[in-house]
Design an enzyme around this catalytic site. Structure first.
Site, PDB file in Angstrom:
ATOM      1  N   LYS A  41       0.841  -1.207   0.000  1.00 20.09           N
ATOM      2  CA  LYS A  41       0.000   0.000   0.000  1.00 20.09           C
ATOM      3  C   LYS A  41       0.876   1.258   0.000  1.00 20.09           C
ATOM      4  O   LYS A  41       2.071   1.178   0.310  1.00 20.09           O
ATOM      5  CB  LYS A  41      -0.925  -0.013   1.215  1.00 20.09           C
ATOM      6  CG  LYS A  41      -0.191  -0.007   2.558  1.00 20.09           C
ATOM      7  CD  LYS A  41      -1.160  -0.250   3.722  1.00 20.09           C
ATOM      8  CE  LYS A  41      -0.416  -0.267   5.044  1.00 20.09           C
ATOM      9  NZ  LYS A  41      -1.301  -0.720   6.148  1.00 20.09           N
ATOM     10  N   ARG A 139     -11.076  -0.160  14.351  1.00 20.83           N
ATOM     11  CA  ARG A 139     -10.997   0.576  13.088  1.00 20.83           C
ATOM     12  C   ARG A 139     -12.134   0.140  12.168  1.00 20.83           C
ATOM     13  O   ARG A 139     -13.156   0.797  12.107  1.00 20.83           O
ATOM     14  CB  ARG A 139      -9.606   0.351  12.463  1.00 20.83           C
ATOM     15  CG  ARG A 139      -9.279   1.295  11.347  1.00 20.83           C
ATOM     16  CD  ARG A 139      -7.788   1.339  11.033  1.00 20.83           C
ATOM     17  NE  ARG A 139      -7.242   0.073  10.543  1.00 20.83           N
ATOM     18  CZ  ARG A 139      -5.957  -0.089  10.183  1.00 20.83           C
ATOM     19  NH1 ARG A 139      -5.117   0.927  10.265  1.00 20.83           N
ATOM     20  NH2 ARG A 139      -5.520  -1.254   9.754  1.00 20.83           N
ATOM     21  N   HIS A 169      -6.610  -7.423  12.639  1.00 23.63           N
ATOM     22  CA  HIS A 169      -5.387  -6.607  12.703  1.00 23.63           C
ATOM     23  C   HIS A 169      -5.127  -6.242  14.160  1.00 23.63           C
ATOM     24  O   HIS A 169      -6.033  -5.849  14.875  1.00 23.63           O
ATOM     25  CB  HIS A 169      -5.588  -5.347  11.852  1.00 23.63           C
ATOM     26  CG  HIS A 169      -4.332  -4.552  11.638  1.00 23.63           C
ATOM     27  ND1 HIS A 169      -3.164  -5.085  11.137  1.00 23.63           N
ATOM     28  CD2 HIS A 169      -4.065  -3.230  11.834  1.00 23.63           C
ATOM     29  CE1 HIS A 169      -2.242  -4.140  11.037  1.00 23.63           C
ATOM     30  NE2 HIS A 169      -2.755  -3.009  11.461  1.00 23.63           N
ATOM     31  N   ARG A 222       0.718 -10.904   6.895  1.00 21.88           N
ATOM     32  CA  ARG A 222       0.764  -9.673   6.089  1.00 21.88           C
ATOM     33  C   ARG A 222       2.050  -8.925   6.453  1.00 21.88           C
ATOM     34  O   ARG A 222       2.180  -8.374   7.541  1.00 21.88           O
ATOM     35  CB  ARG A 222      -0.473  -8.802   6.367  1.00 21.88           C
ATOM     36  CG  ARG A 222      -1.785  -9.511   6.044  1.00 21.88           C
ATOM     37  CD  ARG A 222      -2.981  -8.576   6.180  1.00 21.88           C
ATOM     38  NE  ARG A 222      -3.094  -7.967   7.491  1.00 21.88           N
ATOM     39  CZ  ARG A 222      -3.684  -8.515   8.554  1.00 21.88           C
ATOM     40  NH1 ARG A 222      -4.238  -9.717   8.462  1.00 21.88           N
ATOM     41  NH2 ARG A 222      -3.729  -7.863   9.704  1.00 21.88           N
ATOM     42  N   TYR A 268      15.636  31.553   4.944  1.00 20.20           N
ATOM     43  CA  TYR A 268      14.488  32.385   5.342  1.00 20.20           C
ATOM     44  C   TYR A 268      14.537  32.750   6.825  1.00 20.20           C
ATOM     45  O   TYR A 268      14.845  31.911   7.668  1.00 20.20           O
ATOM     46  CB  TYR A 268      13.179  31.636   5.072  1.00 20.20           C
ATOM     47  CG  TYR A 268      12.852  31.483   3.607  1.00 20.20           C
ATOM     48  CD1 TYR A 268      12.577  32.597   2.808  1.00 20.20           C
ATOM     49  CD2 TYR A 268      12.788  30.218   3.027  1.00 20.20           C
ATOM     50  CE1 TYR A 268      12.266  32.446   1.467  1.00 20.20           C
ATOM     51  CE2 TYR A 268      12.473  30.060   1.687  1.00 20.20           C
ATOM     52  CZ  TYR A 268      12.212  31.178   0.908  1.00 20.20           C
ATOM     53  OH  TYR A 268      11.903  31.028  -0.412  1.00 20.20           O
ATOM     54  N   CYS A 314      14.077  24.999   2.802  1.00 18.43           N
ATOM     55  CA  CYS A 314      13.213  25.637   1.800  1.00 18.43           C
ATOM     56  C   CYS A 314      12.394  24.566   1.074  1.00 18.43           C
ATOM     57  O   CYS A 314      12.557  23.379   1.311  1.00 18.43           O
ATOM     58  CB  CYS A 314      14.050  26.420   0.800  1.00 18.43           C
ATOM     59  SG  CYS A 314      15.266  27.526   1.570  1.00 18.43           S
ATOM     60  N   ASP A 316      12.583  23.567  -2.011  1.00 18.05           N
ATOM     61  CA  ASP A 316      13.313  22.768  -2.995  1.00 18.05           C
ATOM     62  C   ASP A 316      14.801  22.621  -2.687  1.00 18.05           C
ATOM     63  O   ASP A 316      15.503  21.920  -3.404  1.00 18.05           O
ATOM     64  CB  ASP A 316      13.193  23.426  -4.381  1.00 18.05           C
ATOM     65  CG  ASP A 316      11.800  23.988  -4.596  1.00 18.05           C
ATOM     66  OD1 ASP A 316      10.869  23.172  -4.593  1.00 18.05           O
ATOM     67  OD2 ASP A 316      11.647  25.222  -4.696  1.00 18.05           O
TER      68      ASP A 316
END
Ligand SMILES: *Cc1c(COP(=O)(O)O)cnc(C)c1O
Length: 372
Positions: A41, A139, A169, A222, A268, A314, A316
Site C-alpha cells: 500500500k 478501526r 489486525h 501480512r 528564510y 526551503c 526545494d
C-alpha cells in the site's frame, strides 16, 4: 519518469535485493505452509509499488495487499495474475471492477454485501472477499459473532460472491505488553471457529506478530514494514529473528559551495547566524521532496563526515554546514550508508518524534526512485 531525463541529482535508491532478502528470511522463519502477503500500500511505503511487488513475487510472496481501489488497479495493470487484496473499506460501486480484475475486497457489513449482491449477476467472475474482524483495533470489522454471521450468511445467499478469507489486525503486536494482543487473538480465534466452514485464508499477523509472536501465523501473514528492512518498533527490533536490510537510500549532491563570514545568516528568516567563518553547501532537496522543515538540524553524510542541515529548509533546497571547503558535485547522503557511517530512517523518526513508517511515505513523487 524516464531515467534518462533526470537532471536533478536528488534521488531515492531502492535496493530490491534487500527487499528479497527480507522476504526470503521471513519465509525461513515461518512454517513452510504459511503464505506471505506482501503489503505494498501507499506506493509500497514510498518504495514503488510495481517494482517492489515484482521483487516480492520472485522472493516467494503469493498475494499483495493495498489500501485503496486506485492502488489495486494501478498494481493490476502491471501484475497479471497474483491476487491483490484491498485492506480498507471499499465503495459498493467498485465491486464490478474488482470482480473483473481479480481484486479481493475486505467486507464487514451485511448491508454492503446486500447492495453488491444486486449487481453480482453481471460479474463475469465471482467476487472474492475477506471478512474483517475488529478484535480490538477499533478501526473496521465485525465485532461480534452475530455481526459475523449476518455478513457470512449474506455472502452465502449471494451467487457470485465467495468468502476467500477472514482476517484481523492487531493494535499492539509491536509492544512488550501482551495483554491487548492476547485478548485480540482470543476474540479472533473464537469468531473464526464460529464459522460453519473455515475460509481458505485465515490471517492476522502484521510484521510485528509474524516476527516475534508464536501461534499467530495461521494460513498467511501480512508483511509490510520489515519487507522494507525497517523494524516496526524498538521492542521488535530487540527481538528480531534475523537481521533486516534497509532498502531505501536518499542521496543528492552539492550544487553550490561558499564561504560565509561570522555574523552572516542563512535561509528564510535569517535564523541561522554563522558563529565564525564557515563553508556552506547547498543541496537541491527540500520540503516539497519530503525533507520537511522539522528536519533542520538533522545531519547528512558527506565525504565520510557528518554535516548538519542549518537554517530553515526551503521548498526545494536546503543548506548544510561543511566541515571544510568541498567541491560542487560532492555526494550527499541523507539516508543510507557512506564509508563507516550510516543515517538510518530511525534517526529521522526520532528527530521528528514519529515512527519509521512515516518517513519513506513522506518522500514525494518528485524524488525519482532508482532501482538496484
Ligand atoms: C498496513 C497494514 C499491514 C502491514 O503492517 P506492517 O506493520 O507494516 O507489517 C497489515 N495489515 C493491515 C490491515 C494493514 O493496514
Amino acid at each position: 519518469m524516464n531515467e534518462l531525463l533526470q537532471f536533478r541529482p536528488t534521488k531515492a535508491i531502492i535496493d530490491l535485493s534487500a527487499i528479497q532478502y527480507n522476504i526470503e528470511n521471513l519465509r525461513k522463519h515461518l512454517q513452510s505452509n504459511v503464505e506471505v502477503i506482501a503489503v505494498v500500500k501507499a506506493n509500497a511505503y514510498g518504495h514503488g509499488d510495481v517494482q517492489v511487488a515484482k521483487a516480492a513475487l520472485e522472493a516467494g510472496a503469493t498475494m499483495f495487499a493495498v489500501a485503496t481501489p486506485e492502488e489495486a488497479l494501478h498494481l493490476r495493470a502491471s501484475i497479471e495474475k497474483t491476487p491483490i487484496m484491498i485492506l480498507g473499506a471499499v465503495p459498493v460501486n467498485f465491486a464490478p471492477y474488482a470482480a473483473k480484475a481479480n481484486i479481493t475486497l475486505t467486507v464487514f457489513s451485511s448491508e454492503w454485501v446486500n447492495e453488491v449482491t444486486l449487481m453480482s449477476k453481471e460479474f463475469n467472475a465471482p467476487l472474492k472477499v475477506h471478512i474483517k474482524v475488529d478484535s480490538g483495533m477499533g478501526r473496521i470489522g465485525v465485532r461480534t459473532e452475530k455481526e459475523l454471521k449476518a455478513v457470512y450468511d449474506a455472502i452465502t445467499m449471494a451467487n457470485n460472491i465467495e468468502v476467500d478469507g477472514i482476517f484481523t489486525h492487531f493494535a499492539t503486536a509491536d509492544e512488550e505488553d501482551t495483554e491487548q494482543y492476547d485478548h485480540q487473538l482470543e476474540v479472533f480465534k473464537e469468531l473464526v471457529a464460529s464459522l460453519p466452514v473455515k475460509p481458505r485464508l485465515v490471517h492476522a499477523a502484521n510484521t510485528a506478530a509474524s516476527l516475534v509472536k508464536e501461534g499467530v501465523q495461521f494460513d498467511a501473514v501480512r508483511f509490510g514494514i520489515s519487507m522494507y528492512g525497517l523494524a516496526p518498533s524498538t521492542f521488535v527490533e530487540k527481538h528480531l529473528p534475523y537481521e533486516l536490510h534497509p532498502a531505501l537510500a536518499l542521496e543528492s549532491e552539492l550544487v553550490h559551495v561558499k564561504k560565509i563570514a561570522k555574523g552572516d545568516t542563512v535561509s528564510y528568516g535569517g535564523t541561522y547566524v554563522a558563529q565564525q567563518d564557515e563553508w556552506i553547501g547547498t543541496v537541491p532537496i527540500g520540503y516539497a521532496d519530503g525533507v520537511i522543515r522539522g528536519l533542520s538540524g538533522q545531519e547528512v553524510l558527506i565525504d565520510g563526515s557528518r554535516a548538519p542541515i542549518i537554517g530553515r529548509i526551503c521548498m526545494d533546497q536546503c543548506m548544510i554546514r561543511l566541515p571544510r571547503k568541498m567541491a560542487v558535485g560532492e555526494k550527499v547522503v541523507l539516508i543510507g550508508k557512506q564509508q563507516q557511517d550510516e543515517i538510518q530512517i530511525q534517526e529521522w523518526a526520532d528527530r521528528l518524534d514519529t515512527i519509521v513508517y512515516e518517513i519513506p511515505c513522506m518522500l514525494s513523487q518528485r524524488v525519482p526512485r532508482i532501482y538496484r
